[in-house]
Scaffold this active site. Structure first.
Site, PDB file in Angstrom:
ATOM      1  CG  HIS A 171      -0.309  -0.390   2.492  1.00  0.00           C
ATOM      2  ND1 HIS A 171      -0.819  -1.373   3.298  1.00  0.00           N
ATOM      3  CD2 HIS A 171       0.818   0.033   3.093  1.00  0.00           C
ATOM      4  CE1 HIS A 171      -0.031  -1.533   4.355  1.00  0.00           C
ATOM      5  NE2 HIS A 171       0.968  -0.670   4.262  1.00  0.00           N
ATOM      6  CE1 TYR A 258      14.029  -0.733   2.711  1.00  0.00           C
ATOM      7  CE2 TYR A 258      12.733   0.961   1.634  1.00  0.00           C
ATOM      8  CZ  TYR A 258      12.814  -0.148   2.443  1.00  0.00           C
ATOM      9  OH  TYR A 258      11.672  -0.654   2.994  1.00  0.00           O
TER      10      TYR A 258
END
Length: 488
Positions: A171, A258
């Site tokens: 989502h 990340y």
């Protein structure tokens, strides 16, 4: 319509309830069967009682079954939804705790980085077991909808090695779009049209239009910097927007782990994160949140059961993809969403074998991806770094190859920015030994890993991280909720 949906990991009680009520918002789906399965009989009993209460309150013919026998739940199922966390919070705690000993500070640790890679090692053998059962006992042509992280690794394994028709669902894109619409002053997220593409948790809004008017980089930066909340909570995300020229779907905390630039120095972390909520960068934030949520649910279960007696309100159907995909496949009402699938040319400057997240349309013919998308070069480069780690991680999990696993962790952007090769080799040994009960493919490697650890001279430290908070008690959570209710 009458068909069967199996939910694996249905003991994820809150999420299972959301999926269930979303699907029952489709008028044609009242007569279907939900087969719940989980390794926890306790959690299964709780969620079945909640769903039975919903069915009873809404006078529905819907059938709900629950069993710890997974093959029984999957037998004849047309759709299988997975929301499992292999190893639960016990293993997850090690995903955060052990890397901290080597200076690696994660907010979530469920996608890549040291924690996400080990999470994938635990999940992939189980995912392949799911796929074997789906091939053998589910309905012909059954579709596997994976909600479990690490999204790309799990989906990669299911498609490439499980040989099951699989789509990964998240989502993040919807939440990012809601933010953008809000800062631009839209009355509804529906006023925003966008193309968002990349890989899961590194998806990029490469085209934006508000009521048909193109939105450029400078306008978006100004809108975020002027927002009284997001300007503080999304500092890292805004910095990436300034440098890359496009906004990332992922939260400030997720995105920070990340990339190799923002969490590598403990004294720099506070500059980029916000402690108003876990998702903005708190050390081990999602572990704390998940622990508190589990404790809260166990204590407040009677209230959750009572709330299940309310009528289903189709106006409150969520934007989770699953119910909309099923509706499109079964009724031919077209749905546009963002899906995790094998690239196969959809994104021109990412590898063909990678699992990408990109726009697609669903109808009775299936999921049809919009092909020919080219990412900005900086976005593609960032995605490539993660894809290379994901590929090695999947191959290591399939082969039980601890040397390849160590190379995957070594090539992780944040790990590589923080740790030396010697530290990475020892950290992986330590994580594999600690999580051996969930890593059957590495059983042969555990004795040698223990031997190496007994002789290692690599120094570690007991470190809580740069921005750690303690798990709050039920009493503290109650007091906080009461204060928020009074203030609101």
């Amino acid at each position: 319509m009458s068909f069967k949906i199996a939910i694996i990991g249905a003991g994820s009680v809150g999420f299972t309830k959301k999926l269930f009520t979303d699907i029952l918002c489709v008028p044609e789906f009242k007569d279907i069967e939900f087969a719940l399965t989980d390794v926890s009989e306790h959690n299964l009993a709780m969620i079945k009682a909640i769903l039975d209460r919903i069915v009873e309150a809404n006078k529905l013919p819907t059938k709900v079954t629950a069993t710890t026998n997974r093959r029984e739940a999957l037998e004849g199922a047309r759709y299988i939804i997975s929301c499992v966390r292999v190893g639960g919070l016990e293993a997850y705690a090690d995903d955060i705790r052990i890397p901290l000993k080597y200076g690696i500070d994660q907010c979530v640790g469920d996608t890549i980085c040291a924690g996400g890679i080990l999470y994938g090692q635990r999940n992939i053998p189980v995912i392949l077991d799911f796929c074997k059962d789906i091939r053998e006992v589910a309905a012909a042509g059954a579709k596997f909808l994976n909600y479990a992280n690490p999204m790309a690794m799990n989906t990669w394994a299911a498609i490439e090695y499980g040989k099951v028709d699989t789509v990964g669902l998240c989502h993040g894109v919807q939440h990012g779009a809601e933010q953008i619409a809000q800062v631009l002053g839209a009355k509804s997220p529906k006023e925003l049209d966008y193309v968002c593409s990349g890989i899961n948790h590194q998806t990029w809004f490469i085209e934006l239009k508000l009521n048909g008017r193109p939105i450029g980089k400078d306008e978006l930066i100004s809108a975020f910097e002027a927002h009284p909340v997001y300007s503080k909570q999304e500092k890292l995300r805004i910095d990436v927007l300034k440098r890359f020229g496009v906004y990332s779907t992922e939260s400030n905390g997720h995105l920070s782990e990340y990339l190799p630039w923002y969490r590598k120095r403990p004294d720099e972390i506070a500059r980029w994160i916000d402690m108003s909520d876990w998702i903005h960068g708190e050390t081990g934030g999602y572990l704390r949140y998940s622990t508190e949520t589990r404790n809260w649910f166990e204590t407040e279960y009677p209230q959750f059961l009572e709330a299940a007696s309310k009528p289903i309100d189709s106006a409150k159907r969520s934007n989770e993809h699953a119910s909309h995909i099923l509706e499109a496949l079964e009724t031919n009402r077209v749905y546009r969403g963002h899906f995790n699938v094998k690239n196969n040319g959809v994104i021109t400057n990412l590898p063909q074998d990678a699992i990408i997240e990109s726009p697609g349309f669903v109808d009775r013919f299936g999921i049809n991806m919009a092909a020919g998308i080219t990412l900005p070069e900086a976005c593609a480069a960032t995605c490539m770094a993660s894809i290379n780690v994901q590929r090695m991680s999947v191959h290591a999990a399939i082969a039980g190859d601890i040397d390849l696993l160590k190379l995957a962790v070594l090539h992780d952007p944040l790990v590589g920015a923080v740790s030396t090769p010697e530290e990475v080799w020892q950290m992986v040994d330590e994580m594999v030994v600690a999580q051996a009960q969930w890593l059957p493919q590495y059983a042969h490697a555990v004795p040698a890993a223990k031997e190496r650890l007994s002789k290692s001279k690599v120094k570690t430290r007991e470190w809580a991280g740069a921005a750690r908070r303690s798990v709050r008690s039920i009493e503290e959570l109650r007091a906080e909720k009461a204060a928020l209710k009074q203030a609101g």
